[in-house]
Scaffold this motif. Structure first.
Motif, short mmCIF file in Angstrom:
data_model
loop_
_atom_site.label_atom_id
_atom_site.label_comp_id
_atom_site.label_asym_id
_atom_site.label_seq_id
_atom_site.Cartn_x
_atom_site.Cartn_y
_atom_site.Cartn_z
N PRO A 256 0.81 -1.22 0.00
CA PRO A 256 0.00 0.00 0.00
C PRO A 256 0.84 1.27 0.00
O PRO A 256 0.69 2.15 0.85
CB PRO A 256 -0.80 -0.13 1.30
CG PRO A 256 0.14 -0.85 2.22
CD PRO A 256 0.88 -1.83 1.34
N ASP A 257 1.73 1.37 -0.98
CA ASP A 257 2.67 2.49 -1.00
C ASP A 257 3.23 2.64 -2.41
O ASP A 257 3.29 1.66 -3.17
CB ASP A 257 3.82 2.23 -0.01
CG ASP A 257 4.73 3.43 0.15
OD1 ASP A 257 4.22 4.56 0.26
OD2 ASP A 257 5.95 3.25 0.14
N GLY B 62 -4.21 3.45 2.04
CA GLY B 62 -4.02 2.00 2.08
C GLY B 62 -5.27 1.20 1.77
O GLY B 62 -5.23 -0.03 1.65
N ALA C 196 -5.17 -0.83 -1.74
CA ALA C 196 -4.34 -2.04 -1.70
C ALA C 196 -5.01 -3.13 -0.86
O ALA C 196 -5.02 -4.31 -1.25
CB ALA C 196 -2.97 -1.71 -1.12
N THR C 197 -5.56 -2.74 0.26
CA THR C 197 -6.16 -3.72 1.16
C THR C 197 -7.41 -4.34 0.55
O THR C 197 -7.67 -5.54 0.70
CB THR C 197 -6.49 -3.08 2.52
OG1 THR C 197 -5.34 -2.33 2.96
CG2 THR C 197 -6.81 -4.14 3.55
N ILE D 130 -3.79 0.40 8.70
CA ILE D 130 -4.78 -0.44 8.02
C ILE D 130 -5.61 -1.26 9.00
O ILE D 130 -6.83 -1.33 8.89
CB ILE D 130 -4.10 -1.35 6.98
CG1 ILE D 130 -3.69 -0.52 5.75
CG2 ILE D 130 -4.99 -2.51 6.57
CD1 ILE D 130 -2.82 -1.25 4.76
N THR E 267 -0.77 -9.59 1.17
CA THR E 267 -0.95 -8.14 1.28
C THR E 267 -0.18 -7.61 2.47
O THR E 267 -0.25 -8.17 3.57
CB THR E 267 -2.44 -7.79 1.45
OG1 THR E 267 -3.18 -8.32 0.34
CG2 THR E 267 -2.64 -6.29 1.50
N ASN F 239 2.62 -2.45 -6.39
CA ASN F 239 2.36 -1.21 -5.64
C ASN F 239 0.95 -0.70 -5.92
O ASN F 239 0.57 -0.53 -7.08
CB ASN F 239 3.36 -0.13 -6.02
CG ASN F 239 4.77 -0.48 -5.64
OD1 ASN F 239 5.52 -1.01 -6.46
ND2 ASN F 239 5.16 -0.20 -4.42
N LYS F 240 0.20 -0.46 -4.85
CA LYS F 240 -1.15 0.11 -4.97
C LYS F 240 -1.30 1.21 -3.93
O LYS F 240 -1.95 1.04 -2.90
CB LYS F 240 -2.21 -0.96 -4.78
CG LYS F 240 -2.32 -1.95 -5.94
CD LYS F 240 -3.52 -2.85 -5.81
CE LYS F 240 -3.63 -3.82 -6.98
NZ LYS F 240 -3.84 -3.12 -8.27
N PRO F 241 -0.71 2.39 -4.19
CA PRO F 241 -0.85 3.49 -3.25
C PRO F 241 -2.23 4.14 -3.36
O PRO F 241 -2.97 3.90 -4.32
CB PRO F 241 0.26 4.45 -3.69
CG PRO F 241 0.37 4.21 -5.18
CD PRO F 241 0.13 2.73 -5.35
#
Length: 324
Positions: free
Chosen positions: A37-38, A73, A76-77, A97, A91, A67-69
């Protein structure tokens, strides 16, 4: 039926009758995705890439970072929660989170407890309380005394509402009986720049972010936030040495979707524990200011439960509300 065809039929029947545990022994037989998450280059990303590289060696399959910023968060979560429960997507979960966002955002598209199985904690880090160099304080005791003499005048910066730094500041208010005013920023870098410039008087941030400015004298470090002294800054006392009960840190771990087979969870946990106790990993993690962990699913679950209890209490008592 020919003899060859009969053998093929018998082989197919035998294969279908194999117990799941035998099939599970092949895990993993392809690449594993690690959702982080970044954005690339941030602290969680650096930790994730280091662990992914080491984990690839242990598992014998590539582990790649995805990466899923964004959305603190949540993006991504959510992607992790909705992935297949087969062990091929892990994850990275953080303090924010699992222990902060659930109490600030009642419309999360996932349940951080029910939708995940904690696998292992990767690392933890206590942060450092820094003040503007011109602020006339040399210790936490000095800061508390000054804040009590000027209630609502001194302020502290953070990376945003609901960030670990925000909660760290509110915990300081609660336990010390003072009133520091929160100034949220869109990220820790601009927040720290304003502490250096004097727009904000103080901030609780990572040692990695603040170290260069501490050495140059542009900010003054007073203490660290963990239960024990930070091994990167052993000369600094903890805030808890002055304010009993004060303890807050950040942590990073890996989780898989609920429904992932126990055998797969166990294999991942064992692999991560091996990685996080490897001397080379320990060294590389420690130089960034983090303390490597690598624990069992049960231990990580217990840690999460404790953090949720502690931080939810801080959120409730301080009245923090997510405004975005």
């Amino acid at each position: 039926m020919t003899a060859i065809r009969m053998l093929l039929v018998l082989a197919a029947i035998a294969a279908s009758a194999l117990p799941l545990s035998v099939h599970g022994q092949a895990y993993p037989d392809r690449a594993v995705r690690m959702i982080v998450p970044d954005a690339p280059g941030g602290s969680p990303d650096q930790l994730g890439r280091l662990v992914a590289q080491k984990l690839s060696d242990v598992l014998g399959q590539p582990v790649f970072v995805d990466n899923k910023p964004g959305a603190a968060g949540v993006l991504a979560t959510e992607a992790g929660a909705k992935s297949a429960p087969d062990g091929y997507t892990v994850t990275m979960v953080t303090t924010a989170i699992y222990a902060i966002l659930p109490y600030l955002n009642k419309k999360l598209p996932y349940d951080p407890v029910k939708d995940f199985i904690p696998v292992s904690r990767l690392a933890t880090s206590s942060n450092v309380l820094v003040v503007n160099a011109s602020l006339p304080v040399q210790s936490v005791a000095d800061l508390v005394q000054l804040a009590k003499s000027k209630p609502g005048v001194l302020n502290y910066a953070s990376a945003g509402v609901g960030s670990p730094a925000h909660l760290a500041g509110e915990m300081l208010n609660l336990l010390a009986g003072i009133k520091l005013v929160h100034i949220p920023y869109k990220g820790s870098a601009p927040a720290l720049m304003d502490v250096i410039g004097g727009t904000a008087q103080m901030m609780i941030t990572s040692p990695l972010s603040a170290s260069a400015h501490m050495k140059s004298g542009r900010v003054r470090a007073l203490a660290t936030t963990g239960k024990e002294r930070n091994p990167v800054l052993p000369e600094l006392p903890t805030i808890g040495e002055t304010i009993p009960g004060y303890e807050i840190s950040q942590s990073w771990g890996l989780a898989v979707p609920a429904g992932t087979p126990p055998a797969v969870v166990a294999k991942l946990s064992e692999a991560i524990e091996k990685v996080m106790h490897d001397p080379d990993t320990v060294h590389k993690v420690q130089v960034t200011g983090l303390v490597p962990a690598g624990d069992s699913p049960a231990a990580f679950s217990a840690f999460i439960a404790k953090e949720r209890e502690r931080l939810s209490e801080v959120i409730a008592k301080s009245g923090i509300v997510m405004t975005e």
